[in-house]
Design a protein around this motif. Structure first.
Motif, PDB file in Angstrom:
ATOM      1  N   PHE A   1       0.833  -1.206   0.000  1.00 14.49           N
ATOM      2  CA  PHE A   1       0.000   0.000   0.000  1.00 14.49           C
ATOM      3  C   PHE A   1       0.865   1.253   0.000  1.00 14.49           C
ATOM      4  N   VAL A   2       1.840   1.308   0.894  1.00  9.32           N
ATOM      5  CA  VAL A   2       2.727   2.467   0.971  1.00  9.32           C
ATOM      6  C   VAL A   2       3.504   2.636  -0.328  1.00  9.32           C
ATOM      7  N   ASN A   3       3.960   1.530  -0.883  1.00 10.80           N
ATOM      8  CA  ASN A   3       4.700   1.572  -2.137  1.00 10.80           C
ATOM      9  C   ASN A   3       3.853   2.144  -3.271  1.00 10.80           C
ATOM     10  N   LEU A   4       2.583   1.736  -3.320  1.00 10.84           N
ATOM     11  CA  LEU A   4       1.727   2.116  -4.439  1.00 10.84           C
ATOM     12  C   LEU A   4       1.222   3.553  -4.351  1.00 10.84           C
ATOM     13  N   ILE A   5       1.027   4.074  -3.121  1.00  9.85           N
ATOM     14  CA  ILE A   5       0.595   5.472  -3.009  1.00  9.85           C
ATOM     15  C   ILE A   5       1.776   6.411  -2.883  1.00  9.85           C
TER      16      ILE A   5
END
Length: 244
Positions: free
Chosen positions: A232-236
């Protein structure tokens, strides 16, 4: 089945939703993820016809929430972020009132209330006024009220917010039961454990746009991460607003 195409919504200069498109299928839980202020709740409010979109199309089982608002309200179940209970009514009265609004018979409502007493463990507080209820009790009433008319499509806006461990387990079990019965479920949440336990597909929203979508495993494979939180952190692209 829910189909969303190129959805836009602004509030003055604030562009809350900017071109969102996704699909939510029957018999699946579709997770709507994003940091605070990403546009999740605004998207849900457009789905259940509380807000009209500025642009784009929504179809819920072929119906348009703008042109067919009453039909949509009759065919879906919604647990909003504020729960919206009538505090002066008991849990039973809240559920009965919504059953009456949907044109159900007294016997049909009574049967459904009896089912919820067992499924959601509500018997101890069914005849108490909702004022002073715990978060878990309020969520259970909101779910029973939303599901009393047996809707095919279910929209849940952070239903486990503030719940204790046992109430969370009961909620997750009920959502999985609904999935097994073939319901189309959209679950807005920021709790990664919930996503891992429940969601068949994930739609990640950031800044009012789709940042990524796919199955949990597909998102892990795409990012090379071992946990959904890291993915999630990587994608946002930021830790800001993440509540694990």
């Amino acid at each position: 089945m829910i189909n969303v195409s190129n959805l836009h919504k602004s509030f003055g200069p604030v562009k809350a939703v900017q071109g969102i498109s996704f699909e939510a299928r029957d018999g699946e839980v579709t997770g709507l993820l994003g940091p605070n202020g990403a546009g999740k709740t605004t998207t849900l409010r457009m789905l259940y016809s509380l807000l009209p979109p500025d642009q784009g199309e929504i179809r819920i089982d072929g119906k348009d929430p703008v042109r067919d608002a009453l039909a949509i309200k009759r065919s879906i179940g919604v647990v909003p972020d504020n729960r919206g209970l009538y505090n002066r009514m008991s849990a039973r009265e809240n559920i009965r009132y919504f059953g009456e609004l949907h044109g159900m018979s007294e016997s049909g409502i009574a049967e459904r209330i009896g089912q919820f007493e067992i499924l959601l463990n509500m018997a101890d507080f069914m005849d108490r006024r909702c004022e002073g209820f715990s978060q878990g009790q309020r969520v259970k009433v909101a779910i029973a009220r939303a599901m009393v008319h047996k809707p095919r499509t279910v929209l849940l806006d952070e239903p486990s917010n503030g719940l204790d461990v046992m109430s969370t387990r009961e909620l997750r079990k009920y959502i999985l039961t609904l999935r097994g019965e073939g319901h189309c479920i959209i679950l807005s949440t920021h709790i990664m454990q919930e996503v891992a336990a429940l969601c068949d597909r994930i739609v990640i929203i950031a800044g009012g746009r789709i940042a990524a979508e796919g199955t949990p495993q597909a998102l892990l494979d795409r990012t090379g991460c071992r946990s959904l939180e890291d993915a999630f952190v990587n994608l946002i692209g930021t830790d800001e607003g993440l509540l694990a």
